[in-house]
Design a protein around this motif. Structure first.
Motif, short mmCIF file in Angstrom:
data_model
loop_
_atom_site.label_atom_id
_atom_site.label_comp_id
_atom_site.label_asym_id
_atom_site.label_seq_id
_atom_site.Cartn_x
_atom_site.Cartn_y
_atom_site.Cartn_z
N ARG A 25 0.84 -1.20 0.00
CA ARG A 25 0.00 0.00 0.00
C ARG A 25 0.87 1.25 0.00
O ARG A 25 0.64 2.20 -0.76
N ASP A 26 1.89 1.27 0.86
CA ASP A 26 2.77 2.45 0.96
C ASP A 26 3.53 2.67 -0.34
O ASP A 26 3.70 3.81 -0.79
N ARG A 27 4.01 1.59 -0.94
CA ARG A 27 4.76 1.72 -2.20
C ARG A 27 3.86 2.22 -3.33
O ARG A 27 4.28 3.05 -4.14
N LEU A 28 2.64 1.68 -3.40
CA LEU A 28 1.72 2.12 -4.44
C LEU A 28 1.39 3.59 -4.29
O LEU A 28 1.25 4.32 -5.28
N PHE B 299 -6.96 -1.90 -6.02
CA PHE B 299 -5.64 -1.51 -6.54
C PHE B 299 -4.52 -2.14 -5.71
O PHE B 299 -3.49 -2.54 -6.26
N ILE B 300 -4.70 -2.24 -4.41
CA ILE B 300 -3.67 -2.85 -3.55
C ILE B 300 -3.56 -4.35 -3.86
O ILE B 300 -2.46 -4.89 -3.96
N SER B 301 -4.71 -5.01 -4.02
CA SER B 301 -4.71 -6.43 -4.37
C SER B 301 -3.98 -6.67 -5.68
O SER B 301 -3.16 -7.59 -5.81
N TRP B 302 -4.27 -5.85 -6.67
CA TRP B 302 -3.63 -5.96 -7.98
C TRP B 302 -2.12 -5.75 -7.88
O TRP B 302 -1.33 -6.54 -8.41
N SER B 303 -1.70 -4.69 -7.16
CA SER B 303 -0.27 -4.41 -7.05
C SER B 303 0.46 -5.47 -6.25
O SER B 303 1.61 -5.80 -6.53
N TYR B 304 -0.22 -6.05 -5.25
CA TYR B 304 0.37 -7.14 -4.48
C TYR B 304 0.65 -8.34 -5.38
O TYR B 304 1.65 -9.03 -5.22
#
Length: 237
Positions: free
Chosen positions: A150-153, A171-176
């Protein structure tokens, strides 16, 4: 040797300095009282010096603000920071709840569809063959990693905390799943930063490949993320 430029502000407003002054006062009182045939008990002296030391230590970590402003919180900064912290924790918890069923939890290390060693709920960092974790360790690992993602995104999508909860979770799920490096270079983030959040949500289904081929599980996950994303936007309007 010379004084720093803002020495007056530090001397008058810094919490750490107020702790030093309080400690000096305690020692003066402890010295003066015996002159009047009265002594400060060792217990009280230890308690007061410990409190002064705590004030000094906390003062070194907090923004050095005026004492009265801090107590009144006239600017509202403290309340805003506290609310932001609670909000971030709630988003991370919601994201963990969404991500875990898709990733699944496996206590023993395994190789994913493209041969990457993985463990727990999709963790790939420093994972080796033979690694094993408990369920509690996997739960803690997932929460920590989701918070990191989350912080990186947010570094490339500054508006993330202002978006509806469901959009943030999607968006967090996708980036993870795809990695923040790829996420931050994506059209999805570019559209979101341009204010086209609906367009960003609709980018999610494009990310359904691994190793160059379409994966049914990724297709289903991306569709679920897009649904969550668009539903949250509809509810927010």
């Amino acid at each position: 040797m010379k004084l720093i430029e803002n020495w007056r502000d530090i001397a008058l407003k810094a919490w750490s300095m107020w702790g030093v002054y309080a400690l000096m006062l305690v020692n003066i009182v402890a010295y003066v009282l015996p002159q009047f045939e009265t002594e400060m008990s060792a217990g009280w002296y230890q308690v007061l010096t410990a409190l002064c030391a705590l004030l000094i230590g906390v003062g070194r970590l907090l923004d050095q603000a005026d004492l009265s402003d801090f107590l009144r919180d006239t600017s509202g900064a403290i309340r805003k920071r506290a609310a932001a912290g609670v909000g971030a924790a709630a988003i991370v918890a919601a994201a963990v709840g969404f991500i875990e069923p898709w990733e699944g939890t496996r206590l023993n290390a395994y190789q994913d569809v493209v041969g990457v060693w993985t463990v727990c709920a999709g963790e790939t960092q420093n994972v080796r063959a033979g690694d094993r974790y408990t369920q509690a360790e996997c739960d803690a690992m997932l929460a920590d990693r989701v918070a990191e993602f989350r912080d990186r995104l947010q570094t490339c999508l500054p508006s993330l905390p202002k978006l509806p909860t469901g959009v943030q979770v999607a968006f967090i799920s996708w980036s993870y799943n795809v990695g923040t490096g790829a996420a931050c270079r994506s059209t999805l983030v570019r559209k979101a930063n341009a204010g086209d959040v609906v367009g960003a949500c609709n980018e999610l289904p494009r990310w359904n490949r691994a190793g160059g081929r379409v994966i049914r599980g990724l297709t289903n996950r991306r569709l679920s993320e897009r649904q969550l994303c668009l539903t949250a936007l509809d509810q927010a309007t």
